[in-house]
Every structure is written in structure tokens, then in C-alpha cells.
Design an enzyme around this catalytic site. Structure first.
Site, PDB file in Angstrom:
ATOM      1  N   HIS A 159       3.157   2.758  -9.028  1.00 27.72           N
ATOM      2  CA  HIS A 159       2.988   1.305  -9.153  1.00 27.72           C
ATOM      3  C   HIS A 159       4.236   0.666  -9.759  1.00 27.72           C
ATOM      4  O   HIS A 159       4.611  -0.440  -9.397  1.00 27.72           O
ATOM      5  CB  HIS A 159       1.754   0.983  -9.997  1.00 27.72           C
ATOM      6  CG  HIS A 159       0.475   1.395  -9.337  1.00 27.72           C
ATOM      7  ND1 HIS A 159       0.254   1.179  -7.994  1.00 27.72           N
ATOM      8  CD2 HIS A 159      -0.633   2.024  -9.801  1.00 27.72           C
ATOM      9  CE1 HIS A 159      -0.945   1.652  -7.676  1.00 27.72           C
ATOM     10  NE2 HIS A 159      -1.492   2.175  -8.754  1.00 27.72           N
TER      11      HIS A 159
ATOM     12  N   ASP B 212       0.848  -1.195   0.000  1.00 32.22           N
ATOM     13  CA  ASP B 212       0.000   0.000   0.000  1.00 32.22           C
ATOM     14  C   ASP B 212       0.881   1.242   0.000  1.00 32.22           C
ATOM     15  O   ASP B 212       1.965   1.238   0.572  1.00 32.22           O
ATOM     16  CB  ASP B 212      -0.910  -0.029   1.240  1.00 32.22           C
ATOM     17  CG  ASP B 212      -2.104   0.905   1.106  1.00 32.22           C
ATOM     18  OD1 ASP B 212      -2.263   1.538   0.040  1.00 32.22           O
ATOM     19  OD2 ASP B 212      -2.866   1.010   2.074  1.00 32.22           O
TER      20      ASP B 212
ATOM     21  N   LEU C 263      12.728 -19.526  -2.768  1.00 25.36           N
ATOM     22  CA  LEU C 263      11.559 -18.783  -2.264  1.00 25.36           C
ATOM     23  C   LEU C 263      10.295 -19.189  -3.015  1.00 25.36           C
ATOM     24  O   LEU C 263      10.302 -19.310  -4.238  1.00 25.36           O
ATOM     25  CB  LEU C 263      11.775 -17.271  -2.446  1.00 25.36           C
ATOM     26  CG  LEU C 263      10.621 -16.398  -1.911  1.00 25.36           C
ATOM     27  CD1 LEU C 263      10.635 -16.363  -0.382  1.00 25.36           C
ATOM     28  CD2 LEU C 263      10.686 -14.983  -2.464  1.00 25.36           C
TER      29      LEU C 263
HETATM   30  C1  FPP Z   1      -1.523  -0.024  -3.427  1.00 25.81           C
HETATM   31  O1  FPP Z   1      -1.148   1.301  -3.479  1.00 25.81           O
HETATM   32  C2  FPP Z   1      -1.073  -0.736  -4.588  1.00 25.81           C
HETATM   33  C3  FPP Z   1      -1.854  -1.369  -5.517  1.00 25.81           C
HETATM   34  C4  FPP Z   1      -3.332  -1.466  -5.464  1.00 25.81           C
HETATM   35  C5  FPP Z   1      -1.268  -2.017  -6.685  1.00 25.81           C
HETATM   36  C6  FPP Z   1      -0.024  -2.729  -6.385  1.00 25.81           C
HETATM   37  C7  FPP Z   1       0.534  -3.271  -7.578  1.00 25.81           C
HETATM   38  C8  FPP Z   1       1.849  -3.340  -7.815  1.00 25.81           C
HETATM   39  C9  FPP Z   1       2.907  -2.863  -6.923  1.00 25.81           C
HETATM   40  C10 FPP Z   1       2.305  -4.015  -8.993  1.00 25.81           C
HETATM   41  C11 FPP Z   1       2.517  -5.439  -8.620  1.00 25.81           C
HETATM   42  C12 FPP Z   1       3.691  -5.921  -9.204  1.00 25.81           C
HETATM   43  C13 FPP Z   1       4.190  -7.142  -9.042  1.00 25.81           C
HETATM   44  C14 FPP Z   1       5.449  -7.411  -9.692  1.00 25.81           C
HETATM   45  C15 FPP Z   1       3.556  -8.200  -8.271  1.00 25.81           C
HETATM   46  P1  FPP Z   1      -2.268   2.395  -3.636  1.00 25.81           P
HETATM   47  O2  FPP Z   1      -2.429   2.683  -5.082  1.00 25.81           O
HETATM   48  O3  FPP Z   1      -3.507   1.948  -2.959  1.00 25.81           O
HETATM   49  O4  FPP Z   1      -1.586   3.597  -2.925  1.00 25.81           O
HETATM   50  P2  FPP Z   1      -2.316   4.811  -2.188  1.00 25.81           P
HETATM   51  O5  FPP Z   1      -3.090   4.213  -1.054  1.00 25.81           O
HETATM   52  O6  FPP Z   1      -1.175   5.664  -1.747  1.00 25.81           O
HETATM   53  O7  FPP Z   1      -3.181   5.487  -3.205  1.00 25.81           O
END
Ligand code: FPP
Length: 244
Positions: free
Chosen positions: A38, A21, A132
Site C-alpha cells: 500500500h 488494485d 490537475l
Molecule cells: C488495492 O490493492 C488497494 C487498496 C484497497 C488500497 C489502496 C490504497 C492506497 C494505494 C493508498 C492510497 C493512497 C493515496 C495517496 C490516495 P489490494 O490490497 O486489493 O491488492 P491485492 O488485490 O493484490 O490484494
């Protein structure tokens, strides 16, 4: 498992689950679009796999996209899907080099066909790796996972293959997407939120929780060490009495 980390003997969790997050806020702080966050988050995931393995962790599971995340803008959903597409396709070589086994959990029926194909290829290509065990939750929702498991069990009951008395906790676990994984010992959520958000609700019944204000793209090896130190100091009783 007890392991010496930076001169300190710690009890290392076998399975760490992470709610990634804070990518959006990380990007906002830099006045960049959310997808920039992201991308940094995906790089942080790749580094995390190497770091936790070197710290002695056997299983890492991350929440990359929830069944609720489709509500985000088309631009953001497309950006995340493209990142995952790149990851799935490009990580075969790297995973094999690191002896890492990759699995994807969640409902695949709503994913683009090329993503489903890439998942199959990556899972098969890494199936024999013994390092892993890395799991990505993609279009995953815990209640949805339980619903799908109940549906399967109900079909087996209706067809006479099982009777209601056969339904045990183990049997339910064996119908979940995580059937090949032990339950998480430690759940980490970054960026200051203290919610589960439908992540592995069945599996975290006895997990320890670690919450931190650090945003996911900033979460590094030393942050994992801090989380493991916290875990190491906990007295897990599983409903029994203390051994300490
Ligand atoms: C949360 O941050 C993140 C997500 C909903 C998406 C996470 C996805 C990735 C990191 C890509 C995954 C990649 C791999 C390689 C598995 P948010 O957008 O909710 O952040 P915020 O709360 O600050 O808006």
C-alpha cells in the site's frame, strides 16, 4: 483534447478514474507485508498525479478505500488509514507547488475526526488551484453515494422545496459527491480484475474501460500512455451513431 505524446497525436481523456488494485500481490511477490504494497501504491498515486497532468489530463480520481474495505484485518485497515493521514497532512505543500486541487469523496461520518479535519484543511488549502483536479475516494461506495443523494432529494420533496417532477438526471448528479466533476471518460483497473466494485456506478455510464494485468505499484507513465492510446482509438457514440 488532441495532444502530441511521444511523437503520436492522441485524443487525451479529460477525466481518468482508476481502481488501484494489486498492492497486496505486489508486496507478496517481494515476500513483504501487505502494507508495504500500500505504501508503494501511495507513492505510485503521487507520481500518477504528475504524469497524467503532464499528459494533458484535467481530472484524476482514484479509489483508495471502499465502504467494503473495513472487512480487511485491523492491521491492514490501520496501515491504509495511516498512509492516508500522512498523505492528507503532507501533501498541502506539494499540491500547491503543482497547482493541484484535491477533493475527497465518500462518507466522512465513519472516518476518524483527525482525518476529517485533515481533509477539510487540504481541500481548503488547494481550492484555488487550477491545475490537475485530483479526487480521492475514501470510505466510498457508489450505491451508498446514491443512497445519500436520494435521502437528500427525498427530504427536499417532503419539505415541499421540490416536487417529484423536478427530479431529473442532472438533479441527481448534482446531489452526488462528484457534483463538481465531469463524468470519467476512461476507467482503468489494474492487476487483472475486470470488475467495477461499486466505483462511480452512476458516473461511468458512458466511460471507456481499460483493464491491465499490471499491478498498481508498477503502473507508470508509459502504462498511462498505453491506456490513453487505447482510449484514443475508441469510437464513443453515447448511444448515437458513429462520427468516424
Ligand atoms: C488495492 O490493492 C488497494 C487498496 C484497497 C488500497 C489502496 C490504497 C492506497 C494505494 C493508498 C492510497 C493512497 C493515496 C495517496 C490516495 P489490494 O490490497 O486489493 O491488492 P491485492 O488485490 O493484490 O490484494
Amino acid at each position: 483534447m488532441e495532444k502530441e505524446i511521444d511523437g503520436e497525436v492522441l485524443n487525451v481523456p479529460r477525466h481518468i478514474a482508476v481502481i488501484l488494485d494489486g498492492n497486496g500481490r505486489w508486496a507478496k511477490k517481494r515476500m513483504m507485508p501487505r502494507n508495504f504494497g500500500h505504501k508503494a501504491g501511495a507513492t505510485a498515486v503521487e507520481n500518477a498525479c504528475e504524469d497524467v497532468y503532464n499528459l494533458g489530463v484535467e481530472y484524476l480520481t482514484v479509489y483508495a478505500f471502499s465502504t467494503e474495505n473495513w472487512k480487511r484485518s485491523v492491521e491492514e485497515v490501520t496501515g491504509i488509514m495511516n498512509l492516508l493521514r500522512d498523505y492528507l497532512v503532507n501533501s498541502i505543500e506539494r499540491s500547491n507547488k503543482n497547482n493541484m486541487r484535491v477533493r475527497i469523496i465518500g462518507d466522512r461520518t465513519a472516518l476518524a475526526p483527525d482525518i476529517v479535519e485533515a481533509i477539510g484543511k487540504l481541500e481548503n488549502a488547494t481550492a484555488g488551484n487550477t491545475g490537475l483536479k485530483f479526487t480521492i475516494a475514501l470510505n466510498y461506495g457508489g450505491r451508498d453515494e446514491i443512497r445519500r443523494a436520494v435521502k437528500e432529494i427525498a427530504s427536499e420533496a417532503v419539505s415541499g422545496k421540490i416536487s417529484p417532477e423536478d427530479i431529473t438526471e442532472e438533479m441527481i448528479s448534482s446531489h452526488l459527491d462528484t457534483r463538481e466533476l465531469p463524468d470519467p471518460d476512461l476507467l482503468i483497473r489494474t492487476s487483472g480484475e475486470e470488475r467495477i466494485s461499486n466505483f462511480l456506478p452512476w458516473q461511468i455510464a458512458y466511460s471507456e474501460f481499460y483493464f491491465t494485468d499490471t499491478l498498481w505499484p508498477d503502473f507508470k507513465r508509459d502504462d498511462f500512455v498505453k491506456a490513453i492510446r487505447y482510449y484514443s482509438g475508441r469510437d464513443r457514440r453515447f448511444g448515437g451513431v458513429s462520427n468516424k
